[in-house]
Design an enzyme around this catalytic site. Structure first.
Site, PDB file in Angstrom:
ATOM      1  N   CYS A  68       6.450  51.542   3.455  1.00 24.34           N
ATOM      2  CA  CYS A  68       5.617  50.608   4.236  1.00 24.34           C
ATOM      3  C   CYS A  68       5.646  49.189   3.656  1.00 24.34           C
ATOM      4  CB  CYS A  68       4.183  51.124   4.343  1.00 24.34           C
ATOM      5  SG  CYS A  68       3.307  51.218   2.769  1.00 24.34           S
ATOM      6  N   CYS A  95       2.431  47.576   4.718  1.00 27.99           N
ATOM      7  CA  CYS A  95       1.594  47.333   3.540  1.00 27.99           C
ATOM      8  C   CYS A  95       2.293  46.344   2.606  1.00 27.99           C
ATOM      9  CB  CYS A  95       1.304  48.648   2.812  1.00 27.99           C
ATOM     10  SG  CYS A  95       2.752  49.357   2.017  1.00 27.99           S
TER      11      CYS A  95
END
Ligand code: N1C
Length: 256
Positions: free
Chosen positions: A78, A159
């Site tokens: 991510c 992320c």
């Protein structure tokens, strides 16, 4: 006799069209990952179809793809998320590196994005078929709602440091009508996402730079205020150099 022949021809064309789309779907699903098997790919196709089959062409919502999104979760890192707007060809040239050298992932590097990139499809009221031509381009079309839905999931999954590749040849690199502005930017959430790095691609026709109000005001207003922001102008030629598979230079990459 003519009517019968005509009906047979139409039936053949329609059934062939159906096969072509679903066959292409399944074969791209199989080639994406060696361990994807036929029955898994068929299951995905079946859940995919349910989103739009039998519905009026312009009546498909993002939520209609919820089951599909739940069935095919992302598995890329991510913290290596790459978003883009109006740089489709360039960004994919850059991310198309060998698996072990990959330093960032676009939605087209994920299973559903890979299968459906460059495809068009729709259903029709009263029919249980998938059509891949004659589909209207409307706000709630099967195609647009799919990209809105997948883009929303993709941005929510991101992320760490996120990169977005925007075009300096656009007067508004952060175009309010783009998927990036409408769907993705507001789904980047602190504290999962720490920073958004804009790579502004420059070339022959530069109409904007990192000092543009469109980036410093409009984009930053749309971004969660706790997420840090940076912008780098990078010449297109530089990105093309970094794209060659022999290069291991990652300075425009997702970790900028
Ligand atoms: O509207 P955009 O760009 O800002 O969309 C790009 C943005 C990316 O960050 C992706 O994560 O949204 C996601 N995305 C796709 O991955 C994608 N692949 C193909 C959005 N749209 C995508 N397409 C098709 O390109 C789709 O038909 C959509 O309408 C265009 C958007 O391209 P854009 O305007 O350059």
């Amino acid at each position: 006799v003519f009517a019968v022949i005509f009906a047979v021809v139409i039936w053949k064309v329609l059934s062939n069209q159906q096969q072509t789309f679903s066959r292409r779907f399944i074969s791209k699903c199989l080639e994406y990952k060696k361990d994807n098997n036929e029955s898994y790919c068929q299951q995905i196709f079946h859940v995919f179809e349910k989103a739009y089959i039998g519905k009026p062409m312009c009546n498909v919502t993002m939520e209609d793809y919820d089951d599909l999104m739940a069935m095919v979760p992302f598995d890329h890192p991510c913290h290596q998320t790459m978003l883009w707007s109006k740089t489709n060809e360039l960004v994919h040239k850059y991310t198309a590196k060998d698996e072990d050298k990959k330093d960032c992932f676009t939605l087209e590097d994920t299973l559903l994005g890979y299968i459906l990139n460059d495809e068009r499809w729709c259903g029709k009221k009263g029919s249980n078929e998938t059509f891949d031509n004659g589909c209207d381009d409307c706000a709630n079309s099967a195609v647009r709602s799919f990209w809105d839905s997948a883009s929303a999931e993709f941005a929510e999954y991101a992320c760490g440091n996120v990169t977005v590749m925007l075009s300096g040849s656009e007067e508004k690199p952060f175009n309010p009508f783009s998927t990036f502005a409408r769907v993705e930017i507001k789904r980047l959430k602190h504290p999962f996402v720490k920073k958004l790095n804009v790579i502004l691609v420059t070339g022959n026709k530069n109409v904007s730079n990192c000092a543009a109000d469109n980036l410093n005001i409009d984009l930053q207003k749309a971004l969660d205020s706790n997420i840090l922001y940076s912008c780098n102008e990078v010449p297109e030629s530089r990105i093309r150099e970094c794209s060659s598979s022999s290069s291991d230079n990652t300075d425009v990459g997702c970790v900028a």
